[in-house]
Enzyme design. Structure first.
Site, mmCIF file in Angstrom:
data_model
loop_
_atom_site.group_PDB
_atom_site.id
_atom_site.type_symbol
_atom_site.label_atom_id
_atom_site.label_comp_id
_atom_site.label_asym_id
_atom_site.label_seq_id
_atom_site.Cartn_x
_atom_site.Cartn_y
_atom_site.Cartn_z
ATOM 1 N N ASP A 144 -49.216 24.183 35.038
ATOM 2 C CA ASP A 144 -49.618 23.449 33.832
ATOM 3 C C ASP A 144 -50.246 22.091 34.120
ATOM 4 O O ASP A 144 -49.622 21.044 33.928
ATOM 5 C CB ASP A 144 -48.427 23.298 32.892
ATOM 6 C CG ASP A 144 -47.930 24.651 32.418
ATOM 7 O OD1 ASP A 144 -48.658 25.653 32.619
ATOM 8 O OD2 ASP A 144 -46.826 24.714 31.869
ATOM 9 N N GLU B 270 -39.778 30.036 38.959
ATOM 10 C CA GLU B 270 -39.231 29.023 39.912
ATOM 11 C C GLU B 270 -37.756 29.295 40.224
ATOM 12 O O GLU B 270 -37.346 28.983 41.334
ATOM 13 C CB GLU B 270 -39.418 27.624 39.327
ATOM 14 C CG GLU B 270 -40.866 27.182 39.268
ATOM 15 C CD GLU B 270 -41.693 27.944 38.221
ATOM 16 O OE1 GLU B 270 -41.116 28.295 37.170
ATOM 17 O OE2 GLU B 270 -42.876 28.191 38.473
ATOM 18 N N ASP C 133 -45.125 34.338 35.658
ATOM 19 C CA ASP C 133 -44.906 32.939 35.270
ATOM 20 C C ASP C 133 -43.403 32.636 35.319
ATOM 21 O O ASP C 133 -42.588 33.546 35.474
ATOM 22 C CB ASP C 133 -45.452 32.775 33.835
ATOM 23 C CG ASP C 133 -45.462 31.332 33.365
ATOM 24 O OD1 ASP C 133 -45.454 30.416 34.215
ATOM 25 O OD2 ASP C 133 -45.482 31.114 32.129
HETATM 26 O O1 MIG Z 1 -43.439 27.068 29.163
HETATM 27 O O2 MIG Z 1 -46.471 31.538 28.755
HETATM 28 O O3 MIG Z 1 -47.755 27.792 33.191
HETATM 29 O O4 MIG Z 1 -49.837 29.139 31.928
HETATM 30 O O5 MIG Z 1 -49.508 29.768 29.208
HETATM 31 C C1 MIG Z 1 -44.725 27.551 29.053
HETATM 32 C C2 MIG Z 1 -46.830 30.317 28.239
HETATM 33 C C3 MIG Z 1 -44.772 28.943 29.656
HETATM 34 C C4 MIG Z 1 -46.316 28.272 31.361
HETATM 35 C C5 MIG Z 1 -47.520 28.691 32.130
HETATM 36 C C6 MIG Z 1 -48.699 28.758 31.214
HETATM 37 C C7 MIG Z 1 -48.414 29.743 30.107
HETATM 38 C C8 MIG Z 1 -47.157 29.320 29.349
HETATM 39 N N1 MIG Z 1 -46.024 29.215 30.277
#
Ligand code: MIG
Length: 795
Positions: free
Chosen positions: A480, A409, A406
């Site tokens: 998200d 980016e 995650d």
């Molecule tokens: O800023 O790890 O897209 O699936 O549950 C949120 C917490 C950070 C974004 C991900 C989401 C995940 C969440 N993350």
């Protein structure tokens, strides 16, 4: 920028064209794939998307008149004139792609008010962006053109008339059509014009833009903020051939482990372990199949990656072992940001070895993410990737079965990374502008390689950010989304375009991540999820519970029904992924991929094909209990629920109460099915079911089924079985011939028998090698159990 052509030189399939002011290279990769390269920024650098370029150019003829340079391949005619203007036509001379030579400029918006012409907000924005870009390529736009691809974008299937950007972006506000960027950057565009398809892959990792006839309907354009002009033209004429050509360049998704196609349950966050166990137990108690549970950031010790919070998870190894015995695989999230914290091993190692991205003074660059102050591993450095790969063992040794990447980016809380953050770029030092869009790509690659090296099995990686080619290493989810009907609708074209962009293994958060889901929305979403390659329900910490049982009995039973259907379809989906490893063709497809001759399919946003055989027309509107379904021309279609048969090329109205997702099977299909299991491997599959929809009279249909151990790479050494199934209906419709043959036997296990379900068929006798076979006629179908061989069925 280029001027007149002075001359050219040819070295096999590479033609160097000398212009007054620059030298470009045109390379014939295959008769249908041509690379155009101009060293605008400098020397050519290795592509980050294309790792093994296989060149099979075939015969080519080059000729130069003093003005026009012509290259003829077996499939294309390329004409180059002054200023590096390129026209590409098919062998008959029909123009496919033509550089725009007009003087058209961007539209202006006039303010209403007193009728005073003024450039509106958007105009100003475009103007300032123009300063940033280093080149723009304009191509003539014919009105009858449709655009697809571009990876993960909001909006509709056809991208004509819109403007998009490639710059990996984490924007948590609801994704709407006006978003120009999302988490992924895949600069690959497909055009379909007069039933001829072709694609462009612009291999630049810098920020780039696609204007698809928005600023001026006479042209479409591509622009980049840096790098060299380096693009591939990929000819079809079918969209399928374009996708296969693109994945020949950037790679296909390797066959995953079978369990990764099962149902997956996630939430931010299942912690402490009692909560995780409760979720696991509920699945088994309620007999809702589930293979995977996800652990979000709260399992970590203070958000330190590769650590566990031992208060919440005192003994992860024991826990994962216990869950494994119950058939659950656990996937843990790993973010890129490493907590700035002396004494924390990952930080100490990274710092000591100079593994983190630096500022322009070469001091480690610090921003903030979940753990507070954090540093960013420089994944563009092979040494850092090797270190990160080794770290995966920390997780897999404890029994973790897959890694979810995650925030890559990369996302950062204290503003975006400045342009001048420094990266090693495998020895060719560069800055954030060039690495941003491949940061997640390299992280996923390192993760894949680490899991492979630690376990020897097919790695399961999920990533949020990616670039062209990431499909070789990872499946993706679309970040998200929210529990909005609009986002359920959006998921379909988004996933279809991702599939056309080489990302065959993808999915959305079923039920929606942000906002509170409703029972009806989850019921409809799981109906879509059952047909998306990655099938994961996930929700945010801030929302109401969203597990299959979180609402009411009806929602729970709808979840059970569609998750069960998914488990029945596992061998079919696995076959699709096996084919995909060679062809690059997506699992979840827009109708036009298989019905390009039927223009009525070109803009269908809300129906999908799951492989060739299954058409799904989900209900994506609150309250709707009926929907219009388009059945494409060229096949007959059988209603999966009622077995009614329809001619293609028509719209029908289908009643769809909440528990019914309209599903149609292409006539002639033979679909392999497994029994419903609580998880992959719960039952030994000794008998394969074949759900058979006989072809038209006089026709034969066939299907190839693939079988292996479902987890290792042994299939690459021949350890797999292939079965060939076929069905033929006689001209008189009185006789059905079915054959079942093993055509490759390399895997030790095989099926003992096959259960044949002959839909819309009432047999009067069945014989195999002249010996009668028992069968049962049940309503409008015939059911029988057979071994391999030829069957003669009298109707
Ligand atoms: O800023 O790890 O897209 O699936 O549950 C949120 C917490 C950070 C974004 C991900 C989401 C995940 C969440 N993350």
């Amino acid at each position: 920028m280029f001027g007149e052509i002075i001359g050219y030189a040819r070295k096999q399939n590479r033609i160097t064209v000398e212009f007054e002011k620059n030298k470009v290279t045109i390379a014939v990769i295959t008769p249908s794939i041509i690379n155009f390269f101009a060293p605008i920024a400098g020397e050519r650098r290795p592509s980050k998307a294309i790792e093994h370029l296989e060149e099979e150019p075939g015969a080519l003829i080059v000729d130069f008149t003093g003005e026009t340079l012509t290259i003829r391949t077996e499939q294309l005619i390329v004409k180059v004139t002054s200023d590096f203007r390129v026209n590409i036509s098919d062998p008959s001379g029909t123009i496919l792609s033509e550089d725009y030579r007009g003087t058209g400029t961007a539209f202006i918006r006039r303010g209403a008010g007193e009728g005073i012409a003024m450039a509106a907000e958007e105009g100003h924005k475009l103007a300032s962006e123009e300063e940033k870009i280093s080149y723009r390529l304009k191509k003539k736009l014919d009105p009858n053109t449709f655009f697809y691809g571009l990876g993960e974008k909001t909006g509709h299937l056809n991208k004509k008339g819109y403007h998009y950007k490639m710059w990996n972006t984490d924007d948590p506000s609801p994704h709407v059509e006006s978003f120009e960027t999302l988490y992924k950057s895949i600069p690959f565009l497909i055009a379909l014009k007069d039933n001829q398809a072709f694609g462009y892959f612009f291999d630049t990792t810098f920020e780039s833009q696609f204007d698809l006839g928005k600023e001026n309907s006479d042209y479409y354009s591509f622009a980049s903020a840096g790098g060299n002009l380096d693009y591939f033209f990929i000819y079809g004429p079918s969209v399928k051939e374009v996708v296969t050509g693109y994945t020949k360049l950037t790679g296909t998704t390797p066959l995953p482990q079978l369990w990764t196609l099962g149902y997956q349950q996630s939430r931010w966050a299942y912690a402490p372990e009692e909560r995780l166990n409760e979720v696991a137990d509920t699945f088994r108690e309620k007999e809702i199949p589930c293979d995977v549970l996800h652990l979000d950031i709260d399992y970590m010790d203070g958000y330190r990656v590769f650590t566990w919070d031992r208060k919440k998870f005192p003994n992860p190894e024991e826990l994962l072992k216990k869950l494994k015995a119950e058939g659950f695989k656990v996937v843990t999230i790993i973010d890129p940001g490493v907590k700035k914290d002396r004494g924390y091993a990952i930080y100490d190692q990274g710092l000591a070895n100079h593994y983190f991205a630096t500022d322009k003074d070469h001091l480690p660059y610090v921003n903030q993410v979940w753990p507070g102050d954090a540093l960013f591993p420089d994944f563009s450095n092979g040494k850092v990737r090797a270190w990160w790969a080794d770290n995966q063992k920390i997780m897999t040794d404890l029994g973790v079965s897959g890694i979810w990447n995650d925030m890559n980016e990369p996302a950062s809380f204290k503003g975006p990374l400045p342009d001048d953050v420094q990266f090693n770029n495998d020895g060719i030092q560069t800055d954030h502008r060039e690495i941003h869009n491949v940061y997640g790509h390299y992280m996923a690659k390192a993760t894949y390689e680490g899991i492979k090296q630690a376990t020897g099995k097919r790695p399961f990686v999920i990533t949020r950010a990616c670039y062209a080619g990431t499909q070789k290493y990872s499946t993706v989810w679309t970040g998200d989304n929210q529990s909005l009907w609009e986002h359920l609708r959006m998921a379909l074209p988004m996933l279809m375009n991702l599939g056309l962009s080489g990302v065959a293994f993808c999915g959305t958060d079923v039920g929606g991540f942000g906002f509170d889901c409703t029972s009806e929305l989850l019921s409809r979403w799981v109906q879509v999820g059952a047909f998306t390659p990655l099938f994961r329900n996930h929700s945010s910490i801030f929302t109401r519970d969203q597990e299959p049982w979180a609402f009411d009995e009806q929602t729970e039973s709808i979840n059970r029904k569609y998750i069960g259907l998914r488990y029945q379809l596992l061998p079919y989906l696995y076959d699709l992924l096996h084919d995909e490893e060679t062809t690059g063709l997506p699992i979840m497809r827009p109708l036009l991929l298989d019905y390009q001759n039927d223009p009525a399919t070109y803009e269908i946003n809300d129906q999908i094909l799951c492989g060739e055989a299954i058409l799904v027309a989900p209900v994506v509107e609150q309250g709707a209990k009926t929907r219009l379904v388009y059945l494409p021309k060229g096949s007959r279609w059988i209603d999966f629920w009622t077995k009614e048969s329809y001619e293609g090329g028509q719209y029908i109205v289908k009643a769809a109460p909440l528990d019914v997702c309209p599903i149609y099977i292409k006539e002639g299909s033979i679909i392999p099915l497994y029994p419903v299991q609580n998880y992959v491997g719960e039952k030994a599959i000794d008998q394969l079911t074949l759900d058979l929809y006989p072809p038209e009279n006089g026709e034969t249909s066939s299907y190839t089924h693939y079988q292996d151990d479902g987890e290792s790479f042994e299939y690459r050494n021949g350890s797999y079985n292939l079965y060939e199934f076929s069905a033929q209906l006689s001209e008189s419709s009185k006789e059905l011939y079915v054959s079942i043959n093993a055509t490759h036997h390399g895997y030790e296990k095989s099926y003992d028998s096959f259960k044949l379900i002959l839909n819309n068929t009432k047999a009067t006798s069945v014989a195999q090698n002249d010996a009668p076979i028992p069968f049962k006629v049940m309503g409008n179908k015939t059911v029988l159990v057979v071994k391999e061989g030829e069957l003669h069925i009298k109707l």
